[in-house]
Motif scaffolding. Structure first.
Motif, mmCIF file in Angstrom:
data_model
loop_
_atom_site.group_PDB
_atom_site.id
_atom_site.type_symbol
_atom_site.label_atom_id
_atom_site.label_comp_id
_atom_site.label_asym_id
_atom_site.label_seq_id
_atom_site.Cartn_x
_atom_site.Cartn_y
_atom_site.Cartn_z
ATOM 1 N N PRO A 173 2.319 7.105 6.002
ATOM 2 C CA PRO A 173 2.691 6.671 4.650
ATOM 3 C C PRO A 173 2.727 5.139 4.560
ATOM 4 O O PRO A 173 2.418 4.567 3.514
ATOM 5 C CB PRO A 173 4.088 7.262 4.469
ATOM 6 C CG PRO A 173 4.107 8.468 5.350
ATOM 7 C CD PRO A 173 3.268 8.096 6.547
ATOM 8 N N PRO A 214 -1.865 14.841 13.377
ATOM 9 C CA PRO A 214 -1.374 14.350 12.082
ATOM 10 C C PRO A 214 -2.277 14.862 10.955
ATOM 11 O O PRO A 214 -3.311 15.482 11.225
ATOM 12 C CB PRO A 214 -1.522 12.839 12.227
ATOM 13 C CG PRO A 214 -2.716 12.675 13.122
ATOM 14 C CD PRO A 214 -2.685 13.847 14.078
ATOM 15 N N THR A 215 -1.899 14.587 9.715
ATOM 16 C CA THR A 215 -2.726 14.968 8.564
ATOM 17 C C THR A 215 -4.171 14.545 8.790
ATOM 18 O O THR A 215 -5.108 15.305 8.582
ATOM 19 C CB THR A 215 -2.200 14.272 7.287
ATOM 20 O OG1 THR A 215 -0.834 14.636 7.118
ATOM 21 C CG2 THR A 215 -3.001 14.691 6.068
ATOM 22 N N ASN A 216 -4.345 13.297 9.250
ATOM 23 C CA ASN A 216 -5.688 12.761 9.441
ATOM 24 C C ASN A 216 -5.695 11.904 10.703
ATOM 25 O O ASN A 216 -4.861 11.011 10.846
ATOM 26 C CB ASN A 216 -6.068 11.906 8.213
ATOM 27 C CG ASN A 216 -7.495 11.375 8.244
ATOM 28 O OD1 ASN A 216 -7.760 10.263 7.808
ATOM 29 N ND2 ASN A 216 -8.437 12.157 8.745
ATOM 30 N N PRO A 234 -1.675 3.974 4.824
ATOM 31 C CA PRO A 234 -2.418 5.184 4.406
ATOM 32 C C PRO A 234 -3.901 5.166 4.785
ATOM 33 O O PRO A 234 -4.418 4.166 5.267
ATOM 34 C CB PRO A 234 -2.252 5.189 2.880
ATOM 35 C CG PRO A 234 -1.142 4.246 2.582
ATOM 36 C CD PRO A 234 -1.157 3.228 3.681
ATOM 37 N N ARG A 235 -4.537 6.303 4.535
ATOM 38 C CA ARG A 235 -5.915 6.531 4.991
ATOM 39 C C ARG A 235 -6.919 5.561 4.398
ATOM 40 O O ARG A 235 -7.842 5.113 5.070
ATOM 41 C CB ARG A 235 -6.326 7.970 4.615
ATOM 42 C CG ARG A 235 -5.570 9.009 5.403
ATOM 43 C CD ARG A 235 -5.546 10.375 4.709
ATOM 44 N NE ARG A 235 -6.815 11.085 4.825
ATOM 45 C CZ ARG A 235 -6.958 12.384 4.532
ATOM 46 N NH1 ARG A 235 -5.911 13.086 4.124
ATOM 47 N NH2 ARG A 235 -8.132 12.970 4.658
ATOM 48 N N LEU A 236 -6.745 5.255 3.108
ATOM 49 C CA LEU A 236 -7.822 4.542 2.426
ATOM 50 C C LEU A 236 -7.878 3.045 2.718
ATOM 51 O O LEU A 236 -8.889 2.403 2.456
ATOM 52 C CB LEU A 236 -7.733 4.781 0.911
ATOM 53 C CG LEU A 236 -8.101 6.204 0.462
ATOM 54 C CD1 LEU A 236 -7.852 6.379 -1.039
ATOM 55 C CD2 LEU A 236 -9.564 6.528 0.789
ATOM 56 N N ILE A 237 -6.799 2.445 3.275
ATOM 57 C CA ILE A 237 -6.893 0.984 3.442
ATOM 58 C C ILE A 237 -7.833 0.581 4.575
ATOM 59 O O ILE A 237 -8.269 -0.555 4.656
ATOM 60 C CB ILE A 237 -5.527 0.270 3.601
ATOM 61 C CG1 ILE A 237 -4.738 0.810 4.768
ATOM 62 C CG2 ILE A 237 -4.748 0.302 2.313
ATOM 63 C CD1 ILE A 237 -3.572 -0.118 5.108
ATOM 64 N N SER A 238 -8.191 1.513 5.433
ATOM 65 C CA SER A 238 -9.199 1.188 6.445
ATOM 66 C C SER A 238 -10.595 1.569 5.957
ATOM 67 O O SER A 238 -11.561 1.484 6.694
ATOM 68 C CB SER A 238 -8.887 1.931 7.748
ATOM 69 O OG SER A 238 -8.910 3.333 7.526
ATOM 70 N N VAL A 291 0.816 -1.225 0.000
ATOM 71 C CA VAL A 291 0.000 0.000 0.000
ATOM 72 C C VAL A 291 0.842 1.264 0.000
ATOM 73 O O VAL A 291 0.305 2.365 -0.022
ATOM 74 C CB VAL A 291 -0.965 0.023 1.213
ATOM 75 C CG1 VAL A 291 -1.987 -1.095 1.098
ATOM 76 C CG2 VAL A 291 -0.198 -0.083 2.523
ATOM 77 N N ASP A 292 2.166 1.121 -0.003
ATOM 78 C CA ASP A 292 3.002 2.320 0.004
ATOM 79 C C ASP A 292 3.212 2.818 -1.427
ATOM 80 O O ASP A 292 4.327 3.013 -1.891
ATOM 81 C CB ASP A 292 4.331 2.046 0.717
ATOM 82 C CG ASP A 292 5.031 0.797 0.186
ATOM 83 O OD1 ASP A 292 4.419 0.069 -0.623
ATOM 84 O OD2 ASP A 292 6.181 0.551 0.591
ATOM 85 N N ARG A 293 2.087 3.017 -2.106
ATOM 86 C CA ARG A 293 2.099 3.520 -3.485
ATOM 87 C C ARG A 293 1.103 4.674 -3.556
ATOM 88 O O ARG A 293 0.060 4.620 -2.899
ATOM 89 C CB ARG A 293 1.601 2.437 -4.452
ATOM 90 C CG ARG A 293 2.410 1.180 -4.443
ATOM 91 C CD ARG A 293 1.817 0.192 -5.447
ATOM 92 N NE ARG A 293 0.798 -0.665 -4.864
ATOM 93 C CZ ARG A 293 -0.055 -1.392 -5.587
ATOM 94 N NH1 ARG A 293 -0.043 -1.306 -6.910
ATOM 95 N NH2 ARG A 293 -0.939 -2.183 -5.008
ATOM 96 N N ASP A 294 1.400 5.677 -4.361
ATOM 97 C CA ASP A 294 0.460 6.798 -4.493
ATOM 98 C C ASP A 294 -0.870 6.280 -5.029
ATOM 99 O O ASP A 294 -0.898 5.517 -5.993
ATOM 100 C CB ASP A 294 1.030 7.869 -5.433
ATOM 101 C CG ASP A 294 2.134 8.671 -4.748
ATOM 102 O OD1 ASP A 294 2.290 8.511 -3.508
ATOM 103 O OD2 ASP A 294 2.850 9.415 -5.440
ATOM 104 N N ILE A 295 -1.942 6.720 -4.409
ATOM 105 C CA ILE A 295 -3.272 6.212 -4.740
ATOM 106 C C ILE A 295 -3.585 6.367 -6.234
ATOM 107 O O ILE A 295 -4.239 5.513 -6.844
ATOM 108 C CB ILE A 295 -4.365 6.886 -3.864
ATOM 109 C CG1 ILE A 295 -5.753 6.305 -4.146
ATOM 110 C CG2 ILE A 295 -4.377 8.391 -4.020
ATOM 111 C CD1 ILE A 295 -5.931 4.866 -3.788
#
Ligand code: SF4
Lengths: 222, 478
Positions: free
Chosen positions: A142, A182-184, A145-149, A104-108
């Motif tokens: 990083p 944090p950012t989110n 990331p946010r979207l995997i949850s 998942v450490d790839r830009d969405i």
């Protein structure tokens, strides 16, 4: 005058004069005094009441329990990080499992459709839990990331039992959130749900249909 | 399904029609009963009064420091990389958002739930500029498919039942006709996921904006808010200037009050706190985050010590869930963005009393709204105040004040007041009026629509008591 200036001017030159700010007493949202057992019991009961699934494990057998969950739910592609000790241990333990591990450490932007359409579950660590409301708190990174949850239909969250605290207020105060947001920052309490169709509950409307919380206990789970 | 345009001016006619529609009445009755029970049950193990006290007090503190907190919020957001914009009214806010979209060449916007965006009619504005705006909250999505507006601030599609929703989805999206809610939810999920992936911009509201940290907090169950604020490359958050709170620790009590008061939940599925755009090295989240602060009448409400309480609102909807009028006439009847008790005390400031003069008086002043309000807004007192403003007996601090002032009525009350404070004249005139009672009108405006007109007694109570006493005295001597 800019909109900003005129709005602020109107607020500052208030017709009825300056206002007194009252002091706030926060006692009602803290000081629950629960012990570890009560916290775990309460956390499980509350997250269970909104369809969260809790599995108890120990620090030694949790990856085996995780493998069982993957098999039981026919999860073929699992998205997870690479650096946090939780995904590191999970990766090591799942080497022989038939599940495909998705980085998942790839830009969405480079794998949006892939994540939306072909990942069965996301695995994340958590920073802690909240007993009062049955909530998890996550600060996506990083590595995770946010979207995997959010995007995969199943979210599997790993929670250490001793990181469950009494209330949201306690978490914010004890961990000094105000000085390092944090950012989110996220609280997650159950799978995605809606009651917009005649008040009938339905799960998985936009986010995960299922939330599995694997609680790791320092000793044998009871 | 026919689409009806509702306006606050036509409140009375709309109320009549809604009262005659058994479907609407049943849908709202069932939903509001459920919500009231859930709210009551979820507060059982809480010291609710202390929590409400704290909630009211946090909001009051934020308002007391409002201009400073807005500046602090702006500074901290900007330090975090969030750009802040200020708008005097809805139109200015729409323009700012449209220009931000155009600067990115955006053609499609996906929206999270935002009542402020409803208040400023953002969707229509964007569509006129050739930018498609799609609602993603399931209720808002259904309402948009049906070309309607939300009928409740928390549950936008509460006026529709399962069959009606099935019909709308079948008509507009080609799904099967069904009563299976899971099927319909899954269909909407699939339809909207495509749109999350392709949207150029995400627009959301804000539940609490934290000055101390420059953080935007969003409360939701569905996950569409997280999608909206994470997937598209640009996120625009839009909020009223009153939504700011001072500290991060002010958030937990307000959040606890909000979810419990709104839907009787001990917590929502997601509490999403956004403090910056995507940072270098991070792999998702928008590259740009903007915050649009909208005044639209709020700074005017702010001037007046009594009206100020209106701005404490955290938009939970409990006042409408408990309102006997709202439950019977439904949300659309009000013809305003915010319906129910909060709408009655807020909309006159946004639209003026000319348009909304019937709203503050559409209440029995039963007090239920004030009793359940999590931040203790004295809604009934504010309704009375707005009634006074409407007839020109207030301080004139509301646009359109005095619009309902009626010379004859004023003269009638003035004479009444004089008579009631002059006993001799009072006795004389009631005696005369009693004699002439046959001449009293049988119709006196709306009062006699469902009641018979009051008639003066032949002899006044005063005279009767006097006669009675005299008779008793005489009898006592014998
Ligand atoms: S006025 Fe009070 S009860 Fe009504 S929506 Fe606002 S906070 Fe909730």
């Amino acid at each position: 005058m800019s909109a900003r200036e005129s709005i602020l001017k109107r607020l500052r030159e208030r017709t009825d004069g300056p206002l007194q700010a009252p002091e706030s007493d926060f006692t009602v949202v803290t000081g629950r005094g629960w012990d570890t057992g009560e916290r775990i019991e309460r956390f499980e009961r509350l997250i269970g009441s909104v369809h969260g699934e809790v599995i108890h494990a120990t620090l030694t057998d949790w990856t085996a329990k995780l493998a069982e969950v993957l098999t039981a739910k026919s999860i073929r592609r699992l998205a997870l990080g690479r650096e946090h000790p939780v995904p590191v241990a999970a990766r090591a333990a799942l080497l022989d499992h038939e599940v495909e591990l998705v980085d998942v450490d790839r830009d969405i932007e480079t794998w949006k459709r892939e994540q939306f359409e072909s990942v069965d579950a996301g695995l994340t660590s958590t920073r802690g839990g909240i007993a009062e409301t049955g909530s998890l708190w996550l600060w996506p990174t990083p590595d995770e990331p946010r979207l995997i949850s959010l995007v995969p239909p199943i979210h599997i969250a790993i929670l250490d039992s001793e990181t469950i605290e009494d209330t949201f207020f306690d978490v914010i105060e004890r961990h000094g959130w105000a000085t390092e947001m944090p950012t989110n920052a996220l609280l997650v309490s159950g799978p995605s749900k809606t009651a917009d169709i005649e008040q009938t509950l339905a799960y998985g409307v936009h986010g995960p249909r299922e939330l599995v919380v694997l609680i790791r206990h320092p000793q044998e789970a009871t | 399904m026919s689409v009806q345009q509702f306006t606050p001016q036509a409140f009375h006619r709309q109320a009549h029609e809604a009262l005659g529609d058994p479907q609407i009445r049943a849908n709202f009755r069932r939903a509001m009963d459920g919500l009231m029970t859930k709210r009551r049950d979820v507060f059982t193990d809480w010291d609710l009064e202390t929590l409400r006290e704290l909630g009211a007090n946090i909001r009051l503190r934020a308002l007391a420091k409002l201009p400073d907190l807005l500046e602090q919020l702006e500074t901290n957001c900007q330090t975090n990389g969030i750009r802040v914009h200020w708008a005097e009214d809805g139109e200015a806010a729409c323009r700012i958002i449209r220009e931000l979209c155009e600067a990115r060449g955006a053609k499609s916007v996906i929206k999270g739930k935002s009542m402020v965006s409803e208040e400023m009619h953002l969707n229509a504005h964007l569509e006129a500029a050739g930018i498609e705006a799609l609602e993603s909250d399931l209720g808002e999505y259904l309402v948009q498919l049906n070309e309607q507006t939300p009928s409740h601030i928390i549950m936008p599609a509460i006026h529709l039942n399962t069959d009606e929703i099935s019909e709308i989805m079948h008509d507009k999206t080609g799904t099967e006709r069904t009563r299976d809610v899971d099927y319909m939810t899954a269909a909407a999920r699939a339809q909207l996921r495509e749109r999350f992936m392709s949207a150029d911009v995400g627009v959301s509201g804000v539940n609490f904006a934290v000055a101390e940290t420059g953080t935007l907090c969003l409360v939701e169950n569905e996950g569409n808010g997280r999608m909206t604020t994470t997937v598209p490359p640009m996120h625009i958050a839009v909020t009223g200037i009153e939504k700011v709170v001072e500290h991060l620790r002010d958030v937990p009590p307000l959040y606890a009050l909000l979810t419990r008061s709104a839907t009787g939940q001990h917590v929502t599925t997601y509490f999403n706190m956004i403090s910056s755009p995507r940072k270098p090295g991070e792999h998702d989240g928008p590259e740009e985050v903007h915050l649009v602060l909208v005044d639209n009448g709020r700074s005017n409400i702010y001037q007046d010590d009594e009206l100020l309480d209106t701005l404490r609102c955290i938009r939970c909807g409990a006042c409408m869930n408990h309102c006997p009028v709202y439950t019977r006439v439904g949300g659309h009847t009000y013809g305003t963005t915010y319906p129910g008790p909060i709408g009655k005390i807020l909309m006159p400031h946004m639209l003026g009393l000319e348009a909304t003069k019937d709203l503050p008086s559409a209440s029995s002043l039963c007090g239920a709204c004030g009793e359940v309000c999590p931040v203790k807004i004295p809604i009934p007192d504010l309704l009375v105040r707005l009634r006074k403003e409407a007839v020109g007996e207030g301080r004139g601090n509301v646009p359109g004040a005095g619009v309902k002032r009626n010379r004859k009525e004023v003269a009638a009350w003035k004479s009444w007041q004089w008579l009631a404070t002059h006993p001799a004249a009072w006795r004389g005139s009631t005696a005369v009026a009693g004699k002439l009672r046959g001449l009293a009108p049988s119709r006196v405006g709306p009062w006699t629509e469902y009641r018979s007109a009051p008639k003066l007694a032949k002899t006044s109570l005063h005279a009767l008591v006097k006669a009675h006493r005299r008779a008793k005295d005489e009898g006592g001597e014998s």
